[in-house]
Design an enzyme around this catalytic site. Structure first.
Site, short mmCIF file in Angstrom:
data_model
loop_
_atom_site.label_atom_id
_atom_site.label_comp_id
_atom_site.label_asym_id
_atom_site.label_seq_id
_atom_site.Cartn_x
_atom_site.Cartn_y
_atom_site.Cartn_z
N HIS A 24 -14.73 -18.12 -8.82
CA HIS A 24 -13.81 -16.99 -9.09
C HIS A 24 -14.24 -16.19 -10.32
CE1 HIS A 24 -10.97 -18.17 -6.04
NE2 HIS A 24 -10.79 -19.38 -6.57
N ASP A 42 -15.81 -22.98 0.18
CA ASP A 42 -14.52 -23.32 -0.44
C ASP A 42 -13.39 -22.63 0.34
OD1 ASP A 42 -13.44 -24.31 -3.41
OD2 ASP A 42 -12.24 -22.66 -2.58
N HIS A 81 -10.95 -21.00 -0.82
CA HIS A 81 -10.62 -19.70 -1.43
C HIS A 81 -11.83 -18.76 -1.43
CE1 HIS A 81 -7.92 -22.74 -3.26
NE2 HIS A 81 -7.01 -21.79 -3.12
#
Ligand code: 6XA
Ligand code: ZN
Length: 343
Positions: free
Chosen positions: A160, A196, A198
């Site tokens: 992220h 992943d 996300h």
């Protein structure tokens, strides 16, 4: 397969995160890495070694010096202001505010570079953040030196984190640092395959205008899931990077057949790109019992992911990202690696 690991990961321990009006214990906790390491040893995956230490220039090839500096010094400043606990942002930059001017004030800077309230900086976080980056960079160096596959057991995770922002439990983008290192060591093209749960918004942002790194993401649809503001299927890259970003969002409740089909699509795209090496952003929060996720993969499916990744016939660096079902995190993560090794 060799594992790169640093015990310094435990120096980052989030006091908790604010969700749905409650301050709750952090999902991203040291136990995660400890359990994955224990499983690596239990199955005899291979040697476990520590990371080499890389200079700050390896970080600023990907990240803004202002972000790196904030991660290093925020907590010291926090304490100097008479505060206790960890440094959390409480205000954020919105569209229409100044993006060209870094605030002087610490809270301003935390909000300028941070994008959520689940990613606090403690007195010792920087040492863990730096160690995690070193683990990924060491893994990349080993791939450059001829290893077929390496497991970078990174913690805190990284996907992220963008060039100038941190959030989603991530501070520096370990996978992006590794990809850049592979290029600097002589790879012509590198693919990042992010499995992943996300969307890896940071990785996408970092390489969005580049054609030397293909970024492919399989993840929960941002219409339903964090990080909400990036990861849609119409994001294909920009300028020289047009066509070198592929997002495959899937709905809540996705089960193995649909997830596997997305992996087949991803693998075809990676093969068409023809990379010299592949970095897999390995999150196992796609698991059915993950406490913050809503896909339905079972432990055995992680082995198939490893086998399918081996079929790429490319050198692969696995970089650990998310996964919060701690009871099964070791089995799930290491299943990918043994699936790869057995192919
Ligand atoms: C927001 C959820 C952060 C997602 C972390 C993650 N509190 N990313 O697993 O891959
Ligand atoms: Zn995740």
């Amino acid at each position: 397969m060799i594992t790169v690991f640093s015990p310094d990961h435990a120096l980052h321990q989030s006091p908790g995160e604010l969700i749905y009006s409650e301050f709750v214990p952090a999902f991203e906790k040291p136990e995660r890495a400890a359990l994955i390491l224990a499983r690596v040893k239990e199955v005899g995956l291979g040697e476990v070694r520590g990371p080499d230490v890389f200079p700050a220039e390896a970080l600023t090839k990907i990240h803004a010096p202002g972000l790196v500096n904030l991660l290093m010094t925020a907590h010291e400043e926090w304490v100097a202001m008479g505060r206790t606990g960890a440094a959390y942002p409480y205000t954020w930059a919105a569209r229409g505010m100044r993006a060209d001017r870094v605030p002087k004030n610490l809270d301003g800077r935390l909000g300028f570079y941070g994008f959520d309230c689940g990613t606090p900086i403690t007195a010792t976080s920087w040492r863990a953040i730096k160690a995690s980056a070193d683990v990924a960079l060491t893994g990349a160096e080993m791939i450059s030196a001829g290893e077929r596959a390496v497991f970078a057991l990174c913690r805190p995770p990284g996907h992220h984190a963008g060039s100038d922002h941190f959030g989603g439990y991530c501070f520096l983008n370990n996978a992006a640092l590794a990809a850049q290192k592979l290029l600097d060591d002589g790879a012509r093209r590198v693919a990042i395959l992010d499995v992943d749960y996300h969307h890896g918004n940071g990785t996408q942002q970092i390489f969005y205008r580049r054609n030397d790194v293909l970024v492919v993401n399989i993840h929960a649809d941002p219409d339903e899931e964090y990080p909400y503001m990036l990861g849609f299927s119409d994001e294909s890259g920009e300028a020289a990077g047009e066509g070198f970003n592929l997002n495959l969002p899937l709905p809540w409740g996705t089960q193995w057949p649909e997830w596997r089909a997305a992996l087949e699509t991803s693998i075809a795209r990676v093969l068409a790109f023809g990379p010299d090496a592949v970095v897999v952003s390995l999150g196992v929060d796609t698991y059915k019992n993950d406490p913050i996720s809503k896909f339905r993969l079972e432990s055995e499916h992680f082995m198939v992911i490893g086998r399918m990744t081996a079929n790429l016939m490319k050198p692969v660096l696995f970089v650990m990202e998310g996964g919060y079902a701690v009871a099964e995190i070791g089995v799930n993560a290491v299943n990918v690696l043994t699936g790869f090794d057995d192919s």
